[in-house]
Scaffold this motif. Structure first.
Motif, PDB file in Angstrom:
ATOM      1  N   UNK A  57      43.574  25.810 -78.066  1.00  0.00           N
ATOM      2  CA  UNK A  57      44.994  25.639 -77.782  1.00  0.00           C
ATOM      3  C   UNK A  57      45.740  26.961 -77.646  1.00  0.00           C
ATOM      4  N   UNK A  58      45.359  27.984 -78.402  1.00  0.00           N
ATOM      5  CA  UNK A  58      46.070  29.263 -78.321  1.00  0.00           C
ATOM      6  C   UNK A  58      45.884  29.935 -76.966  1.00  0.00           C
ATOM      7  N   UNK A  59      44.831  29.566 -76.251  1.00  0.00           N
ATOM      8  CA  UNK A  59      44.583  30.160 -74.931  1.00  0.00           C
ATOM      9  C   UNK A  59      45.318  29.420 -73.824  1.00  0.00           C
ATOM     10  N   UNK A  60      46.128  28.417 -74.177  1.00  0.00           N
ATOM     11  CA  UNK A  60      46.974  27.738 -73.206  1.00  0.00           C
ATOM     12  C   UNK A  60      46.199  27.044 -72.111  1.00  0.00           C
ATOM     13  N   UNK A  61      46.786  27.036 -70.903  1.00  0.00           N
ATOM     14  CA  UNK A  61      46.181  26.325 -69.776  1.00  0.00           C
ATOM     15  C   UNK A  61      44.769  26.834 -69.493  1.00  0.00           C
ATOM     16  N   UNK A  62      44.600  28.145 -69.518  1.00  0.00           N
ATOM     17  CA  UNK A  62      43.283  28.711 -69.220  1.00  0.00           C
ATOM     18  C   UNK A  62      42.215  28.186 -70.170  1.00  0.00           C
ATOM     19  N   UNK A  63      42.497  28.228 -71.471  1.00  0.00           N
ATOM     20  CA  UNK A  63      41.514  27.794 -72.444  1.00  0.00           C
ATOM     21  C   UNK A  63      41.263  26.296 -72.404  1.00  0.00           C
ATOM     22  N   UNK A  64      42.334  25.511 -72.226  1.00  0.00           N
ATOM     23  CA  UNK A  64      42.177  24.059 -72.248  1.00  0.00           C
ATOM     24  C   UNK A  64      41.516  23.531 -70.982  1.00  0.00           C
ATOM     25  N   UNK A  65      41.806  24.139 -69.824  1.00  0.00           N
ATOM     26  CA  UNK A  65      41.115  23.727 -68.606  1.00  0.00           C
ATOM     27  C   UNK A  65      39.631  24.049 -68.680  1.00  0.00           C
ATOM     28  N   UNK A  66      39.314  25.169 -69.308  1.00  0.00           N
ATOM     29  CA  UNK A  66      37.898  25.509 -69.481  1.00  0.00           C
ATOM     30  C   UNK A  66      37.214  24.538 -70.424  1.00  0.00           C
ATOM     31  N   UNK A  67      37.873  24.220 -71.541  1.00  0.00           N
ATOM     32  CA  UNK A  67      37.262  23.342 -72.545  1.00  0.00           C
ATOM     33  C   UNK A  67      37.191  21.893 -72.080  1.00  0.00           C
ATOM     34  N   UNK A  68      38.220  21.443 -71.355  1.00  0.00           N
ATOM     35  CA  UNK A  68      38.301  20.026 -71.018  1.00  0.00           C
ATOM     36  C   UNK A  68      37.774  19.651 -69.659  1.00  0.00           C
ATOM     37  N   UNK A  69      37.751  20.621 -68.720  1.00  0.00           N
ATOM     38  CA  UNK A  69      37.317  20.299 -67.361  1.00  0.00           C
ATOM     39  C   UNK A  69      36.295  21.294 -66.808  1.00  0.00           C
ATOM     40  N   UNK A  70      35.932  22.295 -67.614  1.00  0.00           N
ATOM     41  CA  UNK A  70      34.998  23.339 -67.191  1.00  0.00           C
ATOM     42  C   UNK A  70      35.480  24.019 -65.912  1.00  0.00           C
TER      43      UNK A  70
ATOM     44  N   UNK B 120      37.577  27.318 -64.523  1.00  0.00           N
ATOM     45  CA  UNK B 120      37.934  28.663 -64.959  1.00  0.00           C
ATOM     46  C   UNK B 120      38.688  29.396 -63.850  1.00  0.00           C
ATOM     47  N   UNK B 121      39.431  30.471 -64.208  1.00  0.00           N
ATOM     48  CA  UNK B 121      40.090  31.265 -63.160  1.00  0.00           C
ATOM     49  C   UNK B 121      39.081  31.704 -62.104  1.00  0.00           C
ATOM     50  N   UNK B 122      39.479  31.604 -60.849  1.00  0.00           N
ATOM     51  CA  UNK B 122      38.578  31.909 -59.749  1.00  0.00           C
ATOM     52  C   UNK B 122      37.992  30.676 -59.112  1.00  0.00           C
ATOM     53  N   UNK B 123      37.989  29.554 -59.846  1.00  0.00           N
ATOM     54  CA  UNK B 123      37.530  28.293 -59.282  1.00  0.00           C
ATOM     55  C   UNK B 123      38.528  27.836 -58.213  1.00  0.00           C
TER      56      UNK B 123
END
Length: 223
Positions: free
Chosen positions: A53-66, A68-71
């Protein structure tokens, strides 16, 4: 927990918001699960999403939908996440246990306190308002309030300038490595919030914080 050898009496305490001052993971996780449900994926339990959660959208999109930036879909999904979050900013968010007492104690001692977060300003203020803290905080610095966000020291230095206090007489409290790096760059004493989200597989002891606090009320002993 050790202590801090203050050269001069402390003047202020600055807090990170998500995972330090307030438990916002329920609302952030809810926004992520909204995207998962749109993709016909089952909702993930909060304990899976909380560390990110502390990583905001970046962290949650990675954790929940795999994702990442650049996708190719990252920016579209980031905007969709932020839109979903905007509709549930303060549904379940609350102060961590003991934090209300800490803030009251700081005010009783005549110490300034404020918030320095990487959360965008359009989200920060409604959350602080929902917590009943917007008017009480001496300063609120969001991720887009200055030219740089943490781990750059500018947000912390700006907060000190607005409060009229010295960085060396201010304690910064955060639950992410970026928080401690920002404090170090600002030459500001720091406390790692071990009650927070902390990321995954993190060795908080390696962050270099001056102290590690297990509970918000531990902060009062440092001041």
């Amino acid at each position: 927990m050790t202590t801090i050898a203050w050269a001069h009496p402390p003047e202020a305490v600055l807090f990170d918001l998500d995972g330090t001052l307030a438990d916002t993971a329920g609302d952030l996780g809810g926004a992520l699960n909204h995207l998962r449900l749109q993709r016909c994926l089952p909702a993930l339990p909060l304990d899976v999403l909380r560390p990110h959660a502390s990583a905001g959208a970046r962290g949650l999109l990675a954790a929940g939908l795999d994702i990442h930036p650049g996708h190719p879909e990252y920016e579209e999904l980031r905007q969709a996440f932020l839109s979903a979050y905007e509709h549930c900013l303060a549904d379940t968010t609350e102060l961590f246990a003991g934090m209300a007492e800490v803030l009251s104690a700081l005010e009783a001692r005549g110490l300034d306190w404020g918030v320095v977060t990487n959360k965008p300003h359009r989200f920060t203020l409604p959350v602080m308002r929902g917590l009943g803290l917007e008017a009480r905080a001496g300063v609120i610095i969001s991720g887009d309030s200055t030219a740089h966000a943490k781990p750059h020291p500018l947000p912390l230095l700006t907060a000190c300038e607005r409060l009229g206090v010295s960085p060396q007489r201010t304690l910064y409290v955060g639950d992410d490595l970026r928080d401690i790096q920002a404090a170090q760059a600002a030459e500001m004493p720091s406390a790692a919030a071990a009650w927070g989200y902390l990321g995954t597989a993190e060795d908080v002891g390696r962050w270099g914080a001056d102290v590690i606090c297990a509970h918000p009320q531990d902060l009062l002993a440092l001041l």
